[in-house]
Motif scaffolding. Structure first.
Motif, PDB file in Angstrom:
ATOM      1  N   GLU A 182       0.851  -1.194   0.000  1.00  0.00           N
ATOM      2  CA  GLU A 182       0.000   0.000   0.000  1.00  0.00           C
ATOM      3  C   GLU A 182       0.886   1.242   0.000  1.00  0.00           C
ATOM      4  O   GLU A 182       1.855   1.304   0.764  1.00  0.00           O
ATOM      5  CB  GLU A 182      -0.914   0.010   1.231  1.00  0.00           C
ATOM      6  CG  GLU A 182      -1.886   1.182   1.252  1.00  0.00           C
ATOM      7  CD  GLU A 182      -2.777   1.184   2.488  1.00  0.00           C
ATOM      8  OE1 GLU A 182      -3.336   2.251   2.798  1.00  0.00           O
ATOM      9  OE2 GLU A 182      -2.900   0.133   3.149  1.00  0.00           O
ATOM     10  N   LYS A 183       0.558   2.194  -0.844  1.00  0.00           N
ATOM     11  CA  LYS A 183       1.303   3.460  -0.947  1.00  0.00           C
ATOM     12  C   LYS A 183       2.798   3.218  -1.225  1.00  0.00           C
ATOM     13  O   LYS A 183       3.658   3.960  -0.746  1.00  0.00           O
ATOM     14  CB  LYS A 183       1.137   4.287   0.334  1.00  0.00           C
ATOM     15  CG  LYS A 183      -0.314   4.537   0.743  1.00  0.00           C
ATOM     16  CD  LYS A 183      -1.017   5.477  -0.204  1.00  0.00           C
ATOM     17  CE  LYS A 183      -2.502   5.616   0.148  1.00  0.00           C
ATOM     18  NZ  LYS A 183      -2.753   6.193   1.461  1.00  0.00           N
ATOM     19  N   GLY A 184       3.114   2.149  -1.939  1.00  0.00           N
ATOM     20  CA  GLY A 184       4.501   1.836  -2.241  1.00  0.00           C
ATOM     21  C   GLY A 184       5.241   1.137  -1.121  1.00  0.00           C
ATOM     22  O   GLY A 184       6.441   0.877  -1.229  1.00  0.00           O
ATOM     23  N   VAL A 185       4.548   0.809  -0.035  1.00  0.00           N
ATOM     24  CA  VAL A 185       5.161   0.178   1.133  1.00  0.00           C
ATOM     25  C   VAL A 185       4.806  -1.311   1.139  1.00  0.00           C
ATOM     26  O   VAL A 185       3.654  -1.680   0.901  1.00  0.00           O
ATOM     27  CB  VAL A 185       4.681   0.840   2.436  1.00  0.00           C
ATOM     28  CG1 VAL A 185       5.410   0.269   3.639  1.00  0.00           C
ATOM     29  CG2 VAL A 185       4.858   2.353   2.363  1.00  0.00           C
ATOM     30  N   THR A 186       5.791  -2.170   1.430  1.00  0.00           N
ATOM     31  CA  THR A 186       5.603  -3.618   1.401  1.00  0.00           C
ATOM     32  C   THR A 186       5.648  -4.204   2.808  1.00  0.00           C
ATOM     33  O   THR A 186       6.550  -3.903   3.593  1.00  0.00           O
ATOM     34  CB  THR A 186       6.695  -4.285   0.545  1.00  0.00           C
ATOM     35  OG1 THR A 186       6.626  -3.770  -0.789  1.00  0.00           O
ATOM     36  CG2 THR A 186       6.505  -5.794   0.496  1.00  0.00           C
ATOM     37  N   PHE A 187       4.661  -5.065   3.100  1.00  0.00           N
ATOM     38  CA  PHE A 187       4.557  -5.747   4.382  1.00  0.00           C
ATOM     39  C   PHE A 187       4.614  -7.255   4.128  1.00  0.00           C
ATOM     40  O   PHE A 187       3.646  -7.841   3.647  1.00  0.00           O
ATOM     41  CB  PHE A 187       3.241  -5.392   5.078  1.00  0.00           C
ATOM     42  CG  PHE A 187       3.078  -3.932   5.372  1.00  0.00           C
ATOM     43  CD1 PHE A 187       3.363  -3.431   6.633  1.00  0.00           C
ATOM     44  CD2 PHE A 187       2.638  -3.054   4.386  1.00  0.00           C
ATOM     45  CE1 PHE A 187       3.215  -2.078   6.906  1.00  0.00           C
ATOM     46  CE2 PHE A 187       2.489  -1.702   4.648  1.00  0.00           C
ATOM     47  CZ  PHE A 187       2.781  -1.211   5.911  1.00  0.00           C
ATOM     48  N   PRO A 188       5.737  -7.913   4.441  1.00  0.00           N
ATOM     49  CA  PRO A 188       5.839  -9.349   4.187  1.00  0.00           C
ATOM     50  C   PRO A 188       5.130 -10.183   5.246  1.00  0.00           C
ATOM     51  O   PRO A 188       5.058  -9.803   6.423  1.00  0.00           O
ATOM     52  CB  PRO A 188       7.351  -9.593   4.221  1.00  0.00           C
ATOM     53  CG  PRO A 188       7.869  -8.541   5.145  1.00  0.00           C
ATOM     54  CD  PRO A 188       6.986  -7.339   4.952  1.00  0.00           C
ATOM     55  N   VAL A 189       4.604 -11.327   4.838  1.00  0.00           N
ATOM     56  CA  VAL A 189       4.046 -12.298   5.773  1.00  0.00           C
ATOM     57  C   VAL A 189       4.331 -13.694   5.231  1.00  0.00           C
ATOM     58  O   VAL A 189       4.138 -13.960   4.047  1.00  0.00           O
ATOM     59  CB  VAL A 189       2.531 -12.075   6.010  1.00  0.00           C
ATOM     60  CG1 VAL A 189       1.741 -12.154   4.724  1.00  0.00           C
ATOM     61  CG2 VAL A 189       1.991 -13.059   7.048  1.00  0.00           C
ATOM     62  N   ASN A 190       4.855 -14.557   6.090  1.00  0.00           N
ATOM     63  CA  ASN A 190       5.183 -15.931   5.714  1.00  0.00           C
ATOM     64  C   ASN A 190       4.175 -16.885   6.347  1.00  0.00           C
ATOM     65  O   ASN A 190       4.001 -16.899   7.576  1.00  0.00           O
ATOM     66  CB  ASN A 190       6.607 -16.275   6.170  1.00  0.00           C
ATOM     67  CG  ASN A 190       7.648 -15.438   5.439  1.00  0.00           C
ATOM     68  OD1 ASN A 190       7.636 -15.350   4.223  1.00  0.00           O
ATOM     69  ND2 ASN A 190       8.544 -14.810   6.200  1.00  0.00           N
ATOM     70  N   TYR A 191       3.533 -17.676   5.500  1.00  0.00           N
ATOM     71  CA  TYR A 191       2.402 -18.508   5.905  1.00  0.00           C
ATOM     72  C   TYR A 191       2.732 -19.980   5.689  1.00  0.00           C
ATOM     73  O   TYR A 191       3.159 -20.376   4.604  1.00  0.00           O
ATOM     74  CB  TYR A 191       1.177 -18.099   5.081  1.00  0.00           C
ATOM     75  CG  TYR A 191      -0.028 -18.982   5.230  1.00  0.00           C
ATOM     76  CD1 TYR A 191      -0.616 -19.202   6.467  1.00  0.00           C
ATOM     77  CD2 TYR A 191      -0.609 -19.580   4.106  1.00  0.00           C
ATOM     78  CE1 TYR A 191      -1.738 -20.001   6.593  1.00  0.00           C
ATOM     79  CE2 TYR A 191      -1.746 -20.370   4.230  1.00  0.00           C
ATOM     80  CZ  TYR A 191      -2.303 -20.587   5.469  1.00  0.00           C
ATOM     81  OH  TYR A 191      -3.412 -21.382   5.589  1.00  0.00           O
ATOM     82  N   THR A 192       2.555 -20.793   6.743  1.00  0.00           N
ATOM     83  CA  THR A 192       2.809 -22.232   6.670  1.00  0.00           C
ATOM     84  C   THR A 192       1.519 -22.983   6.999  1.00  0.00           C
ATOM     85  O   THR A 192       1.179 -23.156   8.181  1.00  0.00           O
ATOM     86  CB  THR A 192       3.926 -22.651   7.649  1.00  0.00           C
ATOM     87  OG1 THR A 192       5.071 -21.825   7.453  1.00  0.00           O
ATOM     88  CG2 THR A 192       4.318 -24.112   7.438  1.00  0.00           C
ATOM     89  N   PRO A 193       0.762 -23.426   5.985  1.00  0.00           N
ATOM     90  CA  PRO A 193      -0.557 -24.032   6.224  1.00  0.00           C
ATOM     91  C   PRO A 193      -0.532 -25.258   7.137  1.00  0.00           C
ATOM     92  O   PRO A 193      -1.381 -25.391   8.026  1.00  0.00           O
ATOM     93  CB  PRO A 193      -1.022 -24.409   4.808  1.00  0.00           C
ATOM     94  CG  PRO A 193      -0.272 -23.507   3.900  1.00  0.00           C
ATOM     95  CD  PRO A 193       1.058 -23.291   4.542  1.00  0.00           C
ATOM     96  N   SER A 194       0.437 -26.166   6.941  1.00  0.00           N
ATOM     97  CA  SER A 194       0.430 -27.410   7.722  1.00  0.00           C
ATOM     98  C   SER A 194       0.703 -27.171   9.200  1.00  0.00           C
ATOM     99  O   SER A 194       0.282 -27.955  10.053  1.00  0.00           O
ATOM    100  CB  SER A 194       1.457 -28.393   7.148  1.00  0.00           C
ATOM    101  OG  SER A 194       2.769 -27.852   7.219  1.00  0.00           O
ATOM    102  N   PHE A 195       1.409 -26.087   9.524  1.00  0.00           N
ATOM    103  CA  PHE A 195       1.633 -25.720  10.915  1.00  0.00           C
ATOM    104  C   PHE A 195       0.552 -24.771  11.438  1.00  0.00           C
ATOM    105  O   PHE A 195       0.538 -24.456  12.631  1.00  0.00           O
ATOM    106  CB  PHE A 195       2.989 -25.023  11.082  1.00  0.00           C
ATOM    107  CG  PHE A 195       4.188 -25.874  10.788  1.00  0.00           C
ATOM    108  CD1 PHE A 195       4.094 -27.263  10.764  1.00  0.00           C
ATOM    109  CD2 PHE A 195       5.421 -25.291  10.537  1.00  0.00           C
ATOM    110  CE1 PHE A 195       5.206 -28.048  10.501  1.00  0.00           C
ATOM    111  CE2 PHE A 195       6.545 -26.068  10.271  1.00  0.00           C
ATOM    112  CZ  PHE A 195       6.434 -27.448  10.245  1.00  0.00           C
TER     113      PHE A 195
END
Length: 249
Positions: free
Chosen positions: A74-87
Motif C-alpha cells: 500500500e502506498k509503495g510500502v511492502t509488508f511481508p508475511v510468511n504462511y505455513t498451512p500445515s503448521f
C-alpha cells in the motif's frame, strides 16, 4: 465581447480553484513533499476477518513444510508475511478487521488477530505484528512521522492471567516492550522503544509512536521483549497491533 471574455476567465479561474481544493494530501505536497498514510484498508478480508498470507505467495521450505512468502502493499510500502498451512502458523504482518477483544486458547485462531481496542485507529482494518526478522519496506527513502499502536488480545490475556510457561500474571515490576528500529538510507539505524505494559498497567487504546519526522527511512523492524522468560526466551506472546503509518516522500 469583453463581458463574455471576462466571464470565460472567471469560469476558468473557478475551475482551477476547484481542482486545487479537491486534491488529496498526496496530490498536494506540503513543503515539497507528498503526505501519505498506510491504513491497511486495501485488503479485502474473508468471513473470519483476518489475512495472514495464503497459497498465492512464493513457495519455500519451512523446516520441511511447504510455506508461502506473501506481501501486502500500500502506498509503495511492502509488508511481508510468511504462511505455513500445515503448521497453521504465520510470521510478519497480518491484516485484521476483527472487533473482538478477548483471547481463548481454544480459539487461538482467530483470536490472535484481535486487538485490545476492538477497532482500527481509522477505517476497518489494522495490522497485527508478529515478526521474526520480517521488516516493513518503504521502497524508497521517506520522512517518517510515526504510527499508531495498541496491544493484541493474546498478549493482554498473558499480562492479566499469565502465559502458562512463566509463573503468574504481570506484576508492577513486569513489562512488555517493543523496540522499533528504523533503518536509514545510509545504513544507520534509529530505535524507538514502545512499552505495551509497564508499572502494573497496559496499553488499552491507540497511542502514537512518534519518530519526529525522521528523514531517509527505508525500513522498519520490530522486536518484542518481556520480563517473563524461560530458558528458551520470552514467554509473553510477542504480538502487537499497528495502524495509520504516517510519512512523507
Amino acid at each position: 465581447m469583453k463581458t463574455n471574455k471576462f466571464f470565460g476567465l472567471a469560469v476558468l479561474a473557478c475551475g482551477f480553484a476547484l481542482s486545487f481544493t479537491s486534491c488529496t494530501n498526496e496530490d498536494n505536497p506540503v513543503g515539497g513533499k507528498k503526505q501519505a498514510t498506510v491504513s491497511f484498508e486495501n485488503k479485502m478480508l474473508g468471513a473470519d476477518g483476518y489475512w495472514c498470507g495464503d497459497k498465492t505467495g512464493t513457495k519455500f521450505d519451512n523446516w520441511g513444510a511447504e510455506a508461502f512468502a506473501c506481501q501486502y502493499k500500500e502506498k509503495g510500502v511492502t509488508f511481508p508475511v510468511n504462511y505455513t498451512p500445515s503448521f497453521a502458523s504465520w510470521t510478519g504482518f497480518a491484516i485484521s478487521e476483527r472487533t473482538e477483544t478477548t483471547y481463548a486458547k481454544e480459539t487461538m485462531t482467530p483470536d490472535q488477530f484481535n486487538s485490545a481496542v476492538g477497532a482500527a485507529k481509522s477505517g476497518n482494518n489494522f495490522c497485527v505484528v508478529y515478526t521474526f526478522g520480517e521488516a516493513i519496506d518503504f521502497g524508497r527513502a521517506v520522512t517518517l512521522k510515526g504510527f499508531w499502536f495498541t496491544n493484541e488480545a493474546w498478549a493482554v490475556d498473558a499480562i492479566l492471567n499469565g502465559d502458562g510457561m512463566s509463573p503468574g500474571k504481570f506484576e508492577k515490576d513486569d513489562w512488555l516492550k517493543c523496540t522499533v528500529t528504523a533503518t536509514l538510507a545510509d545504513g544507520t539505524t534509529k530505535d524507538v522503544e514502545i512499552y505495551l505494559a509497564k508499572d502494573g498497567d497496559y496499553v488499552k487504546d491507540w497511542q502514537f509512536c512518534d519518530f519526529k519526522s525522521l528523514e531517509n527511512v527505508t525500513s522498519l523492524s520490530f522486536v518484542l521483549d518481556s520480563t517473563k522468560k524461560n530458558d528458551y526466551g520470552v514467554t509473553t506472546p510477542t504480538y502487537m497491533c499497528i495502524d495509520d503509518i504516517e510519512f512523507e516522500y
